[in-house]
Design an enzyme around this catalytic site. Structure first.
Site, PDB file in Angstrom:
ATOM      1  CD  GLU A   1      -2.965  -0.757  -0.153  1.00 17.50           C
ATOM      2  OE1 GLU A   1      -3.043   0.388  -0.632  1.00 17.50           O
ATOM      3  OE2 GLU A   1      -3.552  -1.728  -0.657  1.00 17.50           O
TER       4      GLU A   1
ATOM      5  CB  THR B   1       4.038   4.061  -7.503  1.00 19.69           C
ATOM      6  OG1 THR B   1       4.610   5.125  -6.737  1.00 19.69           O
ATOM      7  CG2 THR B   1       5.105   3.502  -8.408  1.00 19.69           C
TER       8      THR B   1
ATOM      9  CE1 TYR C   1      -7.084   2.606  -0.150  1.00 18.49           C
ATOM     10  CE2 TYR C   1      -4.729   3.014   0.092  1.00 18.49           C
ATOM     11  CZ  TYR C   1      -5.774   2.278  -0.428  1.00 18.49           C
ATOM     12  OH  TYR C   1      -5.508   1.192  -1.204  1.00 18.49           O
TER      13      TYR C   1
ATOM     14  CG  ASP D   1      -7.662   3.682  -3.943  1.00 19.27           C
ATOM     15  OD1 ASP D   1      -8.849   3.685  -4.360  1.00 19.27           O
ATOM     16  OD2 ASP D   1      -6.806   2.903  -4.381  1.00 19.27           O
TER      17      ASP D   1
END
Ligand code: SF4
Length: 356
Positions: free
Chosen positions: A37, A43, A120, A138
């Site tokens: 995560e 990314t 998150y 997210d």
């Protein structure tokens, strides 16, 4: 709308990608979820996979990571960018060893105490690794929710975020939360993509307001275009008997704590020998251009103009040190500095604008 979670879970179980942090039956290793995560923030999955594999090979457990040296942790993060994530991960591992007997905690409250873990990430770890009923929002989930609920406002505002988190809580099923949350993220990544969402194969199409109204290309509202100033830097690869002069960046700010060749703001098109002398304390000769490296970030763009030269005498200023070229790879560097190192050692293409 009540059957939406069931549809997401069913679709996920049929279409989920086999990713290294999802291997095996049952819940994945909580350390792997934490690591993946953090790596996945800002990314792409394809970029993260080889980094993840190398990282867990070197640091197979939370304990091994907590005991590792920061420079080595950074070196295994090298090239992935946003290095504060690596530092937070390292601090989180130490905290988990000290306060939780090397086991990642499973409660949202305790997860939120870990460095680098926000709402998150805490929700993702609690739900994916432990099956806890925790919502997540997210970038991918945000897009799916905005489209399903037909939200026309800006989801990035405080109000927009509050609304999305409320929605995420309301829609959370009683069971299979790990599969549901994973499914939402996977749906956003693979089907409900930012451009050209594949609505024709979407399992929740009949619940989607944006699709019903033909607004899937306008929702979520696009981000306002930001101006990105250009920062120009000169980078001097000063060599002496096969060693290069390098320095460590300050502990705070961009690329904090990483190493670099002597880097200064560019004051004109080309540097002269005296300015390198002033900046380094070393008198130099044989100045030659190595190339231009461009590096784009969300808020700014960097242009590095790299130069090679030979030291002819003098003592380097404090903070600069000689490192043998074969040892350079043991010093963690940012992506543009790594490219410059390759240029300096003749391992990369010759001058021309290279983009990192
Ligand atoms: Fe996204 Fe289209 Fe599915 Fe709606 S129908 S959730 S816009 S992919």
């Amino acid at each position: 709308m009540n059957d939406l979670p069931r549809m997401v879970v069913g679709w996920y179980l049929r279409h989920r990608r086999d990713l290294p942090w999802r291997v095996g039956k049952g819940y994945p290793d909580a350390y792997h979820v934490l690591l993946s995560e953090l790596m996945l923030q800002q990314t792409q999955v394809a970029t993260v996979v080889p980094y993840f594999l190398r990282f867990v090979e070197r640091f197979p457990t939370i304990k091994a990571l907590a005991e590792g040296q920061e420079a080595e942790v950074l070196r295994h993060w090298q090239g992935l960018g946003y290095y504060s994530r690596a530092r937070h991960l390292h601090s989180a591992a130490k905290q988990i060893v000290q306060r939780h007997a090397a086991c990642v905690p499973d409660s949202l409250h305790e997860l939120l105490q870990l460095p680098g873990v926000g709402r998150y990430t805490a929700g993702a770890i609690a739900s994916l690794a432990f099956g806890r009923r925790a919502p997540i929002v997210d970038g991918n989930v945000q897009r799916v929710f905005c489209r399903v609920a037909g939200l026309r406002g800006d989801p990035r505002t405080k109000r927009g975020q509050e609304r999305l988190w409320r929605l995420a809580e309301q829609m959370l099923p009683e069971e299979n939360v790990a599969e549901y949350n994973s499914g939402l993220m996977e749906l956003g990544a693979e089907v409900c993509t930012p451009k050209n969402p594949a609505c024709s194969i979407c399992p929740i199409q009949r619940h989607c307001r944006a699709f019903e109204r033909g607004q899937q290309h306008q929702i979520p509202r696009p981000r306002k275009a930001m101006s990105r100033p250009i920062e120009k830097r000169w980078v001097f690869c000063i060599e002496r008997h096969g060693a290069f002069l390098i320095q460590q960046r300050p502990p705070k700010g961009r690329w904090a704590g990483l190493w670099q060749f002597l880097t200064v703001p560019a004051r004109s098109k080309e540097p002269d020998l005296s300015c390198i002398n002033d900046a380094s304390g070393v008198s130099v000769r044989a100045l030659r251009a190595l190339g231009e490296i461009r590096h784009d970030l969300t808020h700014r763009r960097y242009e590095f103009s790299a130069w090679a030269c030979r030291a002819a005498g003098g003592t380097p200023h404090a903070g600069l040190c000689w490192v043998a070229s074969e040892q350079l790879r043991t010093f963690p560097m940012s992506k543009p500095q790594l490219r410059i190192a390759e240029l300096a050692m003749g391992q990369a293409s010759p001058p021309g604008a290279l983009r990192t």
